[in-house]
Design an enzyme around this catalytic site. Structure first.
Site, mmCIF file in Angstrom:
data_model
loop_
_atom_site.group_PDB
_atom_site.id
_atom_site.type_symbol
_atom_site.label_atom_id
_atom_site.label_comp_id
_atom_site.label_asym_id
_atom_site.label_seq_id
_atom_site.Cartn_x
_atom_site.Cartn_y
_atom_site.Cartn_z
ATOM 1 N N GLY A 174 0.942 -1.050 -0.203
ATOM 2 C CA GLY A 174 0.121 0.171 0.102
ATOM 3 C C GLY A 174 0.910 1.457 0.265
ATOM 4 O O GLY A 174 -0.019 2.469 0.232
ATOM 5 N N PRO A 190 5.358 -4.694 -1.335
ATOM 6 C CA PRO A 190 5.373 -3.156 -2.511
ATOM 7 C C PRO A 190 4.822 -4.120 -3.969
ATOM 8 O O PRO A 190 5.237 -5.560 -3.616
ATOM 9 C CB PRO A 190 6.776 -2.627 -2.719
ATOM 10 C CG PRO A 190 7.549 -3.932 -2.307
ATOM 11 C CD PRO A 190 7.289 -4.546 -0.817
ATOM 12 N N ARG A 245 2.591 -2.645 -6.297
ATOM 13 C CA ARG A 245 2.130 -1.218 -7.191
ATOM 14 C C ARG A 245 3.287 -0.010 -6.773
ATOM 15 O O ARG A 245 4.271 0.187 -8.185
ATOM 16 C CB ARG A 245 0.804 -0.428 -6.564
ATOM 17 C CG ARG A 245 0.757 0.997 -7.415
ATOM 18 C CD ARG A 245 -0.795 1.926 -7.182
ATOM 19 N NE ARG A 245 -1.234 1.891 -5.827
ATOM 20 C CZ ARG A 245 -1.317 2.981 -4.428
ATOM 21 N NH1 ARG A 245 -1.434 4.226 -5.936
ATOM 22 N NH2 ARG A 245 -1.077 3.545 -3.891
ATOM 23 N N TYR A 253 -11.849 1.972 -10.067
ATOM 24 C CA TYR A 253 -12.170 3.192 -9.015
ATOM 25 C C TYR A 253 -12.065 4.381 -9.798
ATOM 26 O O TYR A 253 -11.502 4.816 -8.800
ATOM 27 C CB TYR A 253 -11.164 2.410 -7.463
ATOM 28 C CG TYR A 253 -10.123 1.227 -7.798
ATOM 29 C CD1 TYR A 253 -10.788 0.375 -7.683
ATOM 30 C CD2 TYR A 253 -8.881 2.608 -8.471
ATOM 31 C CE1 TYR A 253 -8.952 -0.721 -8.202
ATOM 32 C CE2 TYR A 253 -7.601 1.333 -8.648
ATOM 33 C CZ TYR A 253 -8.275 0.168 -9.129
ATOM 34 O OH TYR A 253 -7.674 -0.370 -9.021
ATOM 35 N N CYS A 264 -18.025 -0.721 -27.182
ATOM 36 C CA CYS A 264 -19.200 -0.231 -27.171
ATOM 37 C C CYS A 264 -19.856 -0.159 -25.586
ATOM 38 O O CYS A 264 -20.010 -1.189 -25.103
ATOM 39 C CB CYS A 264 -19.835 -1.815 -27.914
ATOM 40 S SG CYS A 264 -21.489 -1.598 -28.119
ATOM 41 N N TYR A 276 -1.330 -3.226 -11.869
ATOM 42 C CA TYR A 276 -2.949 -3.325 -12.105
ATOM 43 C C TYR A 276 -3.617 -2.953 -13.892
ATOM 44 O O TYR A 276 -4.227 -2.125 -13.153
ATOM 45 C CB TYR A 276 -3.988 -2.650 -10.802
ATOM 46 C CG TYR A 276 -2.977 -3.222 -9.806
ATOM 47 C CD1 TYR A 276 -3.321 -4.753 -8.994
ATOM 48 C CD2 TYR A 276 -2.157 -2.354 -8.917
ATOM 49 C CE1 TYR A 276 -2.636 -4.675 -7.904
ATOM 50 C CE2 TYR A 276 -2.141 -2.566 -7.466
ATOM 51 C CZ TYR A 276 -2.100 -4.226 -7.234
ATOM 52 O OH TYR A 276 -1.719 -4.484 -5.906
#
Length: 421
Positions: free
Chosen positions: A229, A271, A273, A313, A341, A377
């Site tokens: 985080g 870790p 990200r 998000y 679409c 991600y």
């Protein structure tokens, strides 16, 4: 210290490689990762005894091989991630554990693999303790504890508190210790992670919760994990992580436990990200520019099938334009969308699906739009929605470019599908 002023809205190259050349060689959409950025982030965390990469952020075996060669071990949340780690050169055995299985459940395949290969487990639910204990009596486990609170940059990345499915509820600790004792299983480590983007105020609360929980478990504890985080800057105004302060908070907790237990306690950081986000760029081509009432859209050949963070998000990613011809110095407010679409296929949106615009240079069809800080991600959340093929992935290492995943072919899209007789 503020992040480098790397988020210019005009870009010509990535780590010295011209975007025009990268596109000519690999096409679009393509993910490009800079190996040196990953190495730099690893070096920032060297104070910790163990750096354990949460590979769910980016699990390409080329990236896993890179972190392995730089002394990093891995976390796996599925049997598939264990397979990836081994394919990238990680062993099952070693000190510290090269691979740790972290999850809130055992599916049957994962449990069989953990038992067969002797993989250490970071347990996220009481049922896992019983299922493990029945198969590996006398084994050792780590407990992932939900301390009762969470924090993060989005409700969907908050991994603590009673609305989160993650970890063992802190009030169930004694029951879990009794369950472990029933099978002579030792609790040798504790793990806490309350969400992505946690600030120092919440981090100090986690450290206090870790200290109290470890003291309740007792001196079987050999390791504590600070989880992940760690914040990543996505805007010029974002402040980079004060790694020294982060480490000192956790080291103080570790030292208190060592004093209480009378033996060394290893300090891990996990870790995901943080290691890979800033290394990654999604190269796209602008294929249409259209006016819709008061709004102007740049429509590119990548969609949320390639990068889902904005639609999931409302994640913000810096963007830049790489011009095919002469660059312009004029800017305009635009909405950036993809080819799918689906009305939600918009890269410039806030959480809740609210579409917003971005000030970008005046571009033309055929220019390239680069979505930056996309190394975490991104590809791992890709899908074949609208029967779009998965993109290519490229690793830049100095003056070399390596294709670390081929672009999916049309035949790959239907591989494994069968028309019944």
């Amino acid at each position: 210290m503020t992040v480098e002023q790397q988020f210019s809205t005009v870009r010509t190259d990535i780590s010295g490689h011209l975007i025009q050349d990268l596109v000519m060689k690999f096409g679009t959409p393509t993910y490009v990762y800079d190996a040196q950025t990953v190495r730099d982030r690893i070096e920032q965390l060297r104070q910790f005894d163990v750096i354990r990469y949460a590979q769910k952020a980016n699990s390409n075996i080329g990236v896993l091989d890179l972190v392995r060669k730089n002394g990093v071990v891995v976390d796996a949340v599925s049997s598939g991630e264990v397979f990836r780690a081994v394919s990238a050169g990680f062993d099952y055995d070693g000190e510290p554990d090269p691979i740790v299985y972290t999850a809130d459940i055992f599916d049957r395949e994962a449990l069989d693999l953990v038992v067969e290969k002797g993989i250490h487990v970071n347990v996220g639910s009481p049922d896992m303790i019983e299922q493990y204990g029945q198969r590996v009596p006398g084994g050792e486990i780590t407990l992932r504890i939900n301390p009762g609170f969470g924090h993060g940059h989005s409700a969907k990345t908050n991994t603590g508190g009673e609305s989160s499915k993650h970890g063992i509820w802190h009030e169930q600790l004694e029951d879990c210790l009794a369950l472990a004792a029933k099978f002579d299983v030792s609790v040798t480590g504790l793990h806490m992670h309350i969400g992505s983007g946690t600030d120092f105020e919440h981090l100090s609360q986690v450290c206090d919760a870790m200290l109290q929980t470890a003291l309740r478990v007792g001196d079987t504890i050999k390791m504590i994990s600070a989880g992940g985080g760690l914040p990543t800057p996505y805007r010029d105004s974002d402040v980079g992580l004060d790694v020294d302060r982060y480490y000192q908070l956790w080291n103080r907790t570790r030292k208190q436990l060592e004093a209480g237990f009378g033996h060394a306690v290893s300090l891990e950081i996990e870790p995901g990200r943080f290691l890979v986000a800033e290394s990654g760029f999604l190269l796209t081509e602008i294929r249409a520019i259209k006016k819709m009432g008061r709004n102007l859209f740049y429509l590119v050949d990548a969609g949320f099938n390639n990068l889902a963070r904005p639609i999931l998000y409302g994640a913000y990613h810096p963007m830049s334009i790489a011009f095919k011809g002469e660059p312009t110095h004029e800017t305009q407010d635009v909405i950036v969308g993809g080819p799918l679409c689906e009305s939600g296929d918009i890269f410039t949106q806030q959480e809740g699906g609210f579409v917003c615009s971005r000030e970008l240079p005046v571009a033309t069809v055929g220019d390239y739009l680069v979505i930056e800080c996309a190394g975490a991600y991104g590809y791992v959340m890709s899908s074949n929605y609208n029967s779009k093929p998965f993109s290519a992935e490229v690793l830049i290492d100095g003056d070399k470019t390596h294709l670390i995943r081929k672009r999916q072919s049309p035949a790959d899209l239907i591989r494994g599908e069968v028309i019944p007789d």
